[in-house]
Scaffold this motif. Structure first.
Motif, short mmCIF file in Angstrom:
data_model
loop_
_atom_site.label_atom_id
_atom_site.label_comp_id
_atom_site.label_asym_id
_atom_site.label_seq_id
_atom_site.Cartn_x
_atom_site.Cartn_y
_atom_site.Cartn_z
N SER A 163 0.84 -1.20 0.00
CA SER A 163 0.00 0.00 0.00
C SER A 163 0.87 1.25 0.00
CB SER A 163 -0.91 0.01 1.23
OG SER A 163 -1.54 1.28 1.39
N ASP A 164 0.42 2.30 -0.70
CA ASP A 164 1.13 3.57 -0.72
C ASP A 164 0.49 4.60 0.21
OD1 ASP A 164 -1.18 4.17 -2.10
OD2 ASP A 164 -0.18 4.93 -3.89
N LEU A 165 -0.27 4.13 1.16
CA LEU A 165 -0.98 5.04 2.08
C LEU A 165 -0.02 5.65 3.08
CD1 LEU A 165 -3.71 6.18 3.03
CD2 LEU A 165 -3.87 4.22 4.58
N ALA A 166 0.11 6.97 3.03
CA ALA A 166 0.86 7.71 4.04
C ALA A 166 -0.13 8.18 5.10
CB ALA A 166 1.58 8.90 3.41
N PRO A 167 0.32 8.50 6.31
CA PRO A 167 -0.60 8.93 7.37
C PRO A 167 -1.40 10.16 6.94
CG PRO A 167 1.56 8.42 8.28
CD PRO A 167 1.71 8.41 6.80
N LEU A 168 -2.68 10.00 6.70
CA LEU A 168 -3.49 11.09 6.17
C LEU A 168 -3.70 12.20 7.18
CD1 LEU A 168 -6.15 8.97 4.24
CD2 LEU A 168 -4.20 10.21 3.29
N ASP A 169 -3.76 11.87 8.46
CA ASP A 169 -3.93 12.91 9.47
C ASP A 169 -2.70 13.83 9.51
OD1 ASP A 169 -2.36 10.83 10.44
OD2 ASP A 169 -3.01 11.10 12.51
N GLN A 170 -1.52 13.24 9.29
CA GLN A 170 -0.30 14.04 9.28
C GLN A 170 -0.21 14.91 8.03
OE1 GLN A 170 3.30 11.82 10.31
NE2 GLN A 170 2.04 10.29 11.35
N GLN A 171 -0.73 14.40 6.92
CA GLN A 171 -0.77 15.23 5.71
C GLN A 171 -1.70 16.42 5.92
OE1 GLN A 171 -1.80 12.81 2.33
NE2 GLN A 171 0.28 12.06 2.05
N ALA A 172 -2.85 16.16 6.52
CA ALA A 172 -3.80 17.25 6.79
C ALA A 172 -3.19 18.28 7.74
CB ALA A 172 -5.08 16.67 7.38
N ALA A 173 -2.43 17.83 8.71
CA ALA A 173 -1.82 18.74 9.69
C ALA A 173 -0.81 19.68 9.04
CB ALA A 173 -1.15 17.94 10.80
N MET A 174 -0.26 19.31 7.88
CA MET A 174 0.70 20.15 7.19
C MET A 174 0.07 21.46 6.73
SD MET A 174 2.64 17.17 4.97
CE MET A 174 3.83 18.24 4.20
N VAL A 175 -1.24 21.46 6.47
CA VAL A 175 -1.91 22.69 6.04
C VAL A 175 -1.81 23.74 7.13
CG1 VAL A 175 -4.11 23.72 5.39
CG2 VAL A 175 -3.49 21.45 4.52
N LYS A 176 -2.15 23.38 8.36
CA LYS A 176 -2.08 24.31 9.49
C LYS A 176 -0.63 24.69 9.80
CE LYS A 176 -6.05 25.49 11.49
NZ LYS A 176 -6.39 26.91 11.78
N GLU A 177 0.26 23.71 9.67
CA GLU A 177 1.66 23.97 9.98
C GLU A 177 2.27 25.01 9.04
OE1 GLU A 177 5.66 21.32 10.83
OE2 GLU A 177 4.33 20.69 9.22
N LEU A 178 1.98 24.88 7.74
CA LEU A 178 2.57 25.77 6.75
C LEU A 178 1.75 27.04 6.52
CD1 LEU A 178 3.72 23.12 4.11
CD2 LEU A 178 5.13 24.28 5.81
N PHE A 179 0.44 26.92 6.71
CA PHE A 179 -0.45 28.06 6.44
C PHE A 179 -1.44 28.25 7.60
CE2 PHE A 179 0.77 26.01 2.46
CZ PHE A 179 1.47 27.05 1.86
N PRO A 180 -0.94 28.75 8.73
CA PRO A 180 -1.80 28.89 9.92
C PRO A 180 -2.97 29.85 9.73
CG PRO A 180 0.32 29.99 10.23
CD PRO A 180 0.44 29.19 8.98
N ASP A 181 -2.86 30.76 8.75
CA ASP A 181 -3.95 31.73 8.54
C ASP A 181 -4.98 31.26 7.51
OD1 ASP A 181 -2.73 33.49 10.35
OD2 ASP A 181 -1.49 34.39 8.78
N ALA A 182 -4.78 30.10 6.94
CA ALA A 182 -5.72 29.58 5.92
C ALA A 182 -7.09 29.34 6.54
CB ALA A 182 -5.17 28.31 5.31
N LYS A 183 -8.10 29.64 5.76
CA LYS A 183 -9.48 29.43 6.22
C LYS A 183 -10.21 28.36 5.42
CE LYS A 183 -9.58 32.80 9.31
NZ LYS A 183 -8.14 33.18 9.23
N THR A 184 -9.91 28.26 4.11
CA THR A 184 -10.61 27.30 3.25
C THR A 184 -9.60 26.41 2.51
OG1 THR A 184 -10.67 28.86 1.39
CG2 THR A 184 -12.56 28.84 2.91
#
Length: 342
Positions: A163-184
């Motif tokens: 399987s090529d599944l990477a941890p999806l929760d950690q991928q999602a967390a990258m949005v907040k980590e890199l773009f804390p002001d993002a809303k959508t």
């Protein structure tokens, strides 16, 4: 009359005695000793081992991730089996019915094993045969791909893989980590790929738990990628693209829309990230292919039963970023991220 009968009876008795005395005597052979039996077993010819193997590879489409997985798979087979293995390859050019044509050809020629690279290739192979061993790779979630409820990690029957599944929760967390002001966040993928739907749903749930608004944007095929991406960037601060084969084949078209709009992409795998993304938590597809190859060698040599082999997952995904994209978008990347090599 009585005298004649008596003479005949006497003659018959004499013939019977002669027949008995001329029969060979029965002989009894001594039983073989344990040592003699062992010697006989040692000198008996061993069961003939298979001297050659034919392996069929069905790859959905040509792009860096799938190409790397196929190469890793082939490298292991040639390293460990040498000239005794013949590899037949077919690429469906992202046309799902062609996957069926390719694997049906493998079944007709009675290959010893089929490697199916990507979910549609795996589905086609499973539909084509329940006897020839099938190993999938670059498949995100086998339960979803094969419609197995309560998937336990082992497919059973003649199917297994990686399987090529990477941890999806950690991928999602990258949005907040890199773009804390993002809303959508817009999630962009092909609606025809079951594993993309699965990833999108998981990531959507994670992002919404972080207080972000999530919109889904899907394209049916490569023909409407640009149009759908244009709609997505108009309504999103950040885009997320899962490990989607159609998107991976259209990164140039996606980048042509996202870069001028200044909208960054968090990608599900390195190939997409290199083409149109900014960052990813990615696996190594070449290593994934090698793991699949190791499984294949064990099956071909009779060292493992595929029905008992659990699906294997890549261990230790790495945070990576696209240096050129970071410069274009003027985004500062944390030190823990590794630059993707050209």
């Amino acid at each position: 009359m009585k005298k004649t009968l008596a003479i005949l009876m006497a003659a018959l008795m004499l013939l019977g005695l002669t027949a008995c005395s001329s029969a060979p005597e029965a002989t009894t052979e001594p039983a073989a000793t344990a040592e003699q039996t062992e010697q006989t077993e040692q000198t008996a010819a061993p069961a003939e081992e298979k001297q050659s193997y034919t392996v069929g590879i069905c790859q959905l489409v040509q792009h860096p991730a799938l190409d790397a997985a196929t190469q890793g798979f082939k490298d292991v087979l040639t390293e460990q089996l040498g000239d005794s293995v013949t590899i037949e390859e077919g690429n469906a050019s992202n046309d799902i019915p062609t996957c069926a044509t390719i694997v049906n050809g493998f079944v007709s020629s009675e290959v010893d094993l089929i490697m199916a690279n990507a979910t549609p290739a795996l589905q086609a192979a499973v539909a084509a045969t329940n006897t020839i061993p099938i190993l999938g790779t670059s498949v995100t979630e086998y339960g979803v791909a094969l419609n197995i409820s309560d998937f336990s990690g082992t497919v059973g029957g003649n199917v297994s893989g990686t399987s090529d599944l990477a941890p999806l929760d950690q991928q999602a967390a990258m949005v907040k980590e890199l773009f804390p002001d993002a809303k959508t966040v817009g999630i962009l993928y092909c609606s025809g790929e079951a594993n993309s739907v699965y990833q999108a749903n998981v990531v959507k749930e994670c992002l919404e738990a972080d207080g972000l608004t999530v919109n889904i944007f899907t394209f049916a095929d490569s023909n409407d990628v640009s149009t759908v991406t244009t709609s997505a960037v108009a309504e999103s601060d950040v885009l997320y693209i899962p490990t989607d084969n159609t998107a991976a084949s259209c990164t140039e078209a996606i980048a042509a829309v996202t870069v001028p709009a200044g909208v960054p992409v968090i990608a599900g795998e390195e190939g997409i990230c290199k083409g149109c993304g900014l960052a990813t938590l990615s696996i190594n597809y070449y290593d994934l292919g090698r793991t699949t190859g190791e499984m294949a060698v064990k099956i071909l040599k009779g060292e493992a039963d595929i029905s008992e082999m659990p699906v294997e997952y890549f261990q230790g995904p790495v945070k990576k970023f696209n240096k050129d994209m970071a410069e274009k978008l003027n985004v500062t990347i944390p030190d823990e991220y590794v630059a993707i090599e050209d």
